[in-house]
Design an enzyme around this catalytic site. Structure first.
Site, PDB file in Angstrom:
ATOM      1  N   TYR A  41     -34.084  10.420  -2.268  1.00 21.31           N
ATOM      2  CA  TYR A  41     -32.939  10.851  -3.077  1.00 21.31           C
ATOM      3  C   TYR A  41     -33.251  12.144  -3.809  1.00 21.31           C
ATOM      4  O   TYR A  41     -34.393  12.615  -3.825  1.00 21.31           O
ATOM      5  CB  TYR A  41     -32.532   9.754  -4.074  1.00 21.31           C
ATOM      6  CG  TYR A  41     -33.465   9.616  -5.263  1.00 21.31           C
ATOM      7  CD1 TYR A  41     -34.720   9.033  -5.140  1.00 21.31           C
ATOM      8  CD2 TYR A  41     -33.096  10.091  -6.528  1.00 21.31           C
ATOM      9  CE1 TYR A  41     -35.565   8.915  -6.233  1.00 21.31           C
ATOM     10  CE2 TYR A  41     -33.939   9.975  -7.623  1.00 21.31           C
ATOM     11  CZ  TYR A  41     -35.167   9.383  -7.471  1.00 21.31           C
ATOM     12  OH  TYR A  41     -36.012   9.277  -8.552  1.00 21.31           O
ATOM     13  N   LYS A  74     -39.837  11.799  -2.910  1.00 23.08           N
ATOM     14  CA  LYS A  74     -38.840  11.271  -3.855  1.00 23.08           C
ATOM     15  C   LYS A  74     -38.161  10.052  -3.228  1.00 23.08           C
ATOM     16  O   LYS A  74     -36.994  10.085  -2.818  1.00 23.08           O
ATOM     17  CB  LYS A  74     -37.843  12.371  -4.254  1.00 23.08           C
ATOM     18  CG  LYS A  74     -37.200  12.088  -5.607  1.00 23.08           C
ATOM     19  CD  LYS A  74     -36.653  13.341  -6.235  1.00 23.08           C
ATOM     20  CE  LYS A  74     -35.772  13.095  -7.439  1.00 23.08           C
ATOM     21  NZ  LYS A  74     -36.346  12.321  -8.528  1.00 23.08           N
ATOM     22  N   GLU A 122     -47.831  11.256 -14.697  1.00 28.36           N
ATOM     23  CA  GLU A 122     -46.434  11.629 -14.960  1.00 28.36           C
ATOM     24  C   GLU A 122     -45.755  10.418 -15.558  1.00 28.36           C
ATOM     25  O   GLU A 122     -46.364   9.353 -15.693  1.00 28.36           O
ATOM     26  CB  GLU A 122     -45.730  12.092 -13.676  1.00 28.36           C
ATOM     27  CG  GLU A 122     -45.586  11.023 -12.625  1.00 28.36           C
ATOM     28  CD  GLU A 122     -44.775  11.465 -11.396  1.00 28.36           C
ATOM     29  OE1 GLU A 122     -44.015  12.439 -11.479  1.00 28.36           O
ATOM     30  OE2 GLU A 122     -44.903  10.800 -10.356  1.00 28.36           O
ATOM     31  N   LEU A 133     -44.676  13.640  -8.625  1.00 30.98           N
ATOM     32  CA  LEU A 133     -43.570  14.316  -7.948  1.00 30.98           C
ATOM     33  C   LEU A 133     -43.600  15.794  -8.346  1.00 30.98           C
ATOM     34  O   LEU A 133     -43.832  16.114  -9.521  1.00 30.98           O
ATOM     35  CB  LEU A 133     -42.240  13.694  -8.387  1.00 30.98           C
ATOM     36  CG  LEU A 133     -41.021  14.317  -7.718  1.00 30.98           C
ATOM     37  CD1 LEU A 133     -40.919  13.875  -6.261  1.00 30.98           C
ATOM     38  CD2 LEU A 133     -39.742  13.952  -8.453  1.00 30.98           C
TER      39      LEU A 133
END
Ligand code: PDD
Length: 285
Positions: free
Chosen positions: A35, A149, A182, A206
């Site tokens: 996505y 992702k 993250e 990411l």
């Protein structure tokens, strides 16, 4: 409100209520898809090309052939934006491998499912920015390809639930050595000495579009930048902040209930945030 929303599903623009995909869609059964989330301010899309590049890369990494060109996808994104009532919108694009009888090995020749929706862009209020966000830390339990992702976000859902149950907005994933990787839905930075520090791009993070924007802004303003493994308890750490499409840069002032630095949004976070917001304003001028 939702009556007036229009979604794109596999070639059609449909009211959200009747926009459906097959129950044997591999996205539903295996989280076999990817996505993107793109922000649009008053009709101007923020960094749409890098978002579509990343979407294309995510598809390639999981062997899905994007069923249309990036230009055609970009046109569809704009059309979905136009057909919905939000001036500032968050466009969600999801591509799955398609629908077929459930077997782990996908049969050849599947037609990917493409869904695009538009929602109000949640812009954090100034009061939130002035206070800063609060985060917790958790041992990273995610898979080893966080650079893709993927729509398989169960670990992040659990992380956000744990954060919320402890009164925080974000959970920061830590590797085995205690390095900050993250957040569940954000990249994380620190100010250490006079340097902006963030984890390097690898399989554990990411490649955030906002992360690149922040690094670019910092470098353009001669702020020293280091992409390296770092820890929240490093000497000289005075600020922590997170970046994402929906937050731009947001200072993090509390981690595990402890103040970061002096517990106030730091100058680096506020400077980067104001540069980025100025760029977004300029884009609409
Ligand atoms: N999340 N890291 C993770 C794990 C993310 O899910 C996201 C984005 C980011 C920031 O990426 P970007 O700057 O390109 O938005 C980093 C989106 C917004 C989401 O899942 O809703």
């Amino acid at each position: 409100m939702s009556e007036s929303l229009i979604a794109y599903v596999n070639g059609e623009f449909l009211p959200m209520e009747s926009a459906t995909v097959h129950i044997e869609d591999r996205g539903f059964q295996f989280a076999d898809g990817i996505y993107e989330v793109v922000a649009c301010f008053n009709g101007f899309f923020l960094d749409i090309e890098p978002h579509l590049e990343r979407l294309d890369r995510s598809c390639r990494e999981i062997n899905i052939i994007l069923p249309m060109s990036q230009a055609a996808l970009s046109d569809l994104v704009q059309e979905v934006y136009k057909r919905n009532p939000f001036r500032n919108a968050m466009i969600y694009i999801q591509i799955t491998r398609g629908a077929s009888a459930r077997t782990h090995l996908p049969p050849p020749g599947l037609v990917p499912t493409v869904v695009i929706t538009s929602r109000q862009l949640p812009i954090p209020p100034d009061t939130k920015v002035a206070q800063g966000a609060s985060a917790i830390t958790l041992q990273d339990i995610r898979w080893k390809r966080c650079d893709i992702k993927s729509i398989a976000l169960l670990a992040s859902v659990l992380g956000k639930q744990e954060a919320a149950s402890r009164g925080a907005e974000e959970a920061i994933w830590l590797d085995e050595q205690g390095h900050a990787l993250e957040g569940c839905s954000t990249n994380i930075f620190a100010t250490i000495g006079d340097t902006l520090v963030t984890h390097p791009l690898d399989h554990q993070v990411l490649g955030g579009i906002t992360r690149s924007m922040a690094l670019k802004a910092a470098k353009a303003c001669n702020i020293p930048v280091e992409e390296r493994a770092w820890r929240l308890d490093e000497p000289g750490l005075s600020e922590c902040m997170m970046s994402s499409t929906t937050n731009a840069i947001m200072p993090i002032t509390l981690v595990n209930g402890q103040a970061v630095g002096d517990g106030l949004p730091g100058p680096m976070a506020m400077q980067l945030r104001s540069w980025m917001l100025a760029d977004m304003e300029a884009m609409q001028a």
